[in-house]
Design a protein around this motif. Structure first.
Motif: not given
Length: 74
Positions: A62-66
């Protein structure tokens, strides 16, 4: 020399095909499995030698949105 260039790839391909057949034949799987058509129109593999525990599935990342960058108004 030309004849060797023509026959060498064919001999190599035949050797690799024989090796593939031997590998599959000696794989030690008593039930190779078969495909069944499901009611929803998809196919399902039934039987076979692969158990669900044999498949390694990495956990989802899971990546945090920029955050959007603010543009300066000049």
């Amino acid at each position: 020399m030309t004849r060797l260039r023509t026959t060498a790839p064919l001999l190599l391909a035949a050797g690799l095909a024989a090796l593939a057949v031997t590998t599959v034949r000696d794989a030690g799987c008593d039930d190779p499995g078969h495909y069944d058509l499901r009611a929803d129109g998809t196919w399902s593999l039934v039987g076979g030698c692969v158990d669900p525990g044999d498949l390694v599935v990495p956990p989802p990342t899971v990546t945090d949105p920029v955050p959007p960058t603010e543009q300066s108004r000049s």
